[in-house]
Design an enzyme around this catalytic site. Structure first.
Site, PDB file in Angstrom:
ATOM      1  N   HIS A  20      -3.328  -1.030 -21.211  1.00  0.00           N
ATOM      2  CA  HIS A  20      -2.167  -0.794 -20.365  1.00  0.00           C
ATOM      3  C   HIS A  20      -2.544   0.025 -19.137  1.00  0.00           C
ATOM      4  O   HIS A  20      -3.196   1.052 -19.260  1.00  0.00           O
ATOM      5  CB  HIS A  20      -1.092  -0.070 -21.187  1.00  0.00           C
ATOM      6  CG  HIS A  20       0.192   0.079 -20.474  1.00  0.00           C
ATOM      7  ND1 HIS A  20       0.973   1.196 -20.621  1.00  0.00           N
ATOM      8  CD2 HIS A  20       0.852  -0.725 -19.607  1.00  0.00           C
ATOM      9  CE1 HIS A  20       2.056   1.069 -19.879  1.00  0.00           C
ATOM     10  NE2 HIS A  20       2.004  -0.088 -19.249  1.00  0.00           N
ATOM     11  N   HIS A 106      -5.241  -0.988   4.433  1.00  0.00           N
ATOM     12  CA  HIS A 106      -6.416  -1.742   3.973  1.00  0.00           C
ATOM     13  C   HIS A 106      -7.552  -0.792   3.571  1.00  0.00           C
ATOM     14  O   HIS A 106      -8.247  -1.044   2.586  1.00  0.00           O
ATOM     15  CB  HIS A 106      -6.885  -2.714   5.052  1.00  0.00           C
ATOM     16  CG  HIS A 106      -7.991  -3.615   4.606  1.00  0.00           C
ATOM     17  ND1 HIS A 106      -7.874  -4.457   3.512  1.00  0.00           N
ATOM     18  CD2 HIS A 106      -9.240  -3.802   5.084  1.00  0.00           C
ATOM     19  CE1 HIS A 106      -9.004  -5.122   3.348  1.00  0.00           C
ATOM     20  NE2 HIS A 106      -9.851  -4.750   4.283  1.00  0.00           N
ATOM     21  N   TYR A 128      -7.218 -10.442   4.465  1.00  0.00           N
ATOM     22  CA  TYR A 128      -6.430  -9.553   3.613  1.00  0.00           C
ATOM     23  C   TYR A 128      -5.884 -10.219   2.350  1.00  0.00           C
ATOM     24  O   TYR A 128      -4.958  -9.702   1.726  1.00  0.00           O
ATOM     25  CB  TYR A 128      -5.284  -8.892   4.398  1.00  0.00           C
ATOM     26  CG  TYR A 128      -5.782  -8.120   5.590  1.00  0.00           C
ATOM     27  CD1 TYR A 128      -6.381  -6.875   5.430  1.00  0.00           C
ATOM     28  CD2 TYR A 128      -5.683  -8.647   6.876  1.00  0.00           C
ATOM     29  CE1 TYR A 128      -6.867  -6.166   6.526  1.00  0.00           C
ATOM     30  CE2 TYR A 128      -6.165  -7.942   7.972  1.00  0.00           C
ATOM     31  CZ  TYR A 128      -6.758  -6.711   7.790  1.00  0.00           C
ATOM     32  OH  TYR A 128      -7.235  -6.010   8.861  1.00  0.00           O
ATOM     33  N   ASN A 130      -6.094 -10.165  -0.785  1.00  0.00           N
ATOM     34  CA  ASN A 130      -6.590  -9.309  -1.858  1.00  0.00           C
ATOM     35  C   ASN A 130      -5.408  -8.727  -2.609  1.00  0.00           C
ATOM     36  O   ASN A 130      -4.388  -8.405  -2.003  1.00  0.00           O
ATOM     37  CB  ASN A 130      -7.405  -8.143  -1.287  1.00  0.00           C
ATOM     38  CG  ASN A 130      -8.496  -8.589  -0.359  1.00  0.00           C
ATOM     39  OD1 ASN A 130      -9.392  -9.316  -0.750  1.00  0.00           O
ATOM     40  ND2 ASN A 130      -8.422  -8.162   0.903  1.00  0.00           N
TER      41      ASN A 130
END
Length: 139
Positions: A20, A106, A128, A130
């Site tokens: 978790h 970023h 980007y 991601n």
């Protein structure tokens, strides 16, 4: 032979061993990955596999309670960002569980990804593209 969607042994093992709140990054072909973090490199060529293909398979196998993205993703690559949000909405509908969405710069994202259990590199060449997935629980 494994019957479910995910047949990549490294990814399958990773899903099976997550706890978790553990984090896993799925990234485009250009995100820097430090040697201290496990790299699972799926990239074959430009665009293969795509970011969304990889995300869809990941979501089919793992319970996610949160995602982190770079703020720049929405403004620089809005179509792919919206497609990811649609995948997350679909996942919430399927599981009945909320997925918290948060954003970092970023630079902060790159730093945060270094805490991931693993970084999965795709062939995606969209800027980007991601995401950091935070593991949830199925109960």
């Amino acid at each position: 032979m494994k019957k479910s969607t995910l047949i990549n042994s490294e990814l399958s093992y990773l899903v099976a061993t997550l706890g978790h709140t553990d984090e896993v990054t799925i990234c485009d072909a250009g995100l820097p990955i430090p040697p201290s973090v496990q790299r699972i490199d799926l990239a074959l060529t430009h665009g293969v596999p795509s970011f969304l293909q990889t995300v869809r398979v990941w979501l089919s196998e793992s319970q996610v309670e949160g995602v982190i993205m770079a703020e720049e993703f929405a403004s620089v690559s809005p179509q792919l960002h919206e497609a990811l949000l649609a995948e997350l909405a679909s996942e919430q509908e399927k599981t009945g569980k909320t997925i918290a969405i948060s954003y970092l710069s970023h630079e902060e994202f790159k730093s945060r990804s270094q805490q991931s259990r693993a970084v999965v590199r795709t062939g995606e060449c969209t800027p980007y593209a991601n995401v950091i997935f935070q593991a949830g629980v199925v109960f």
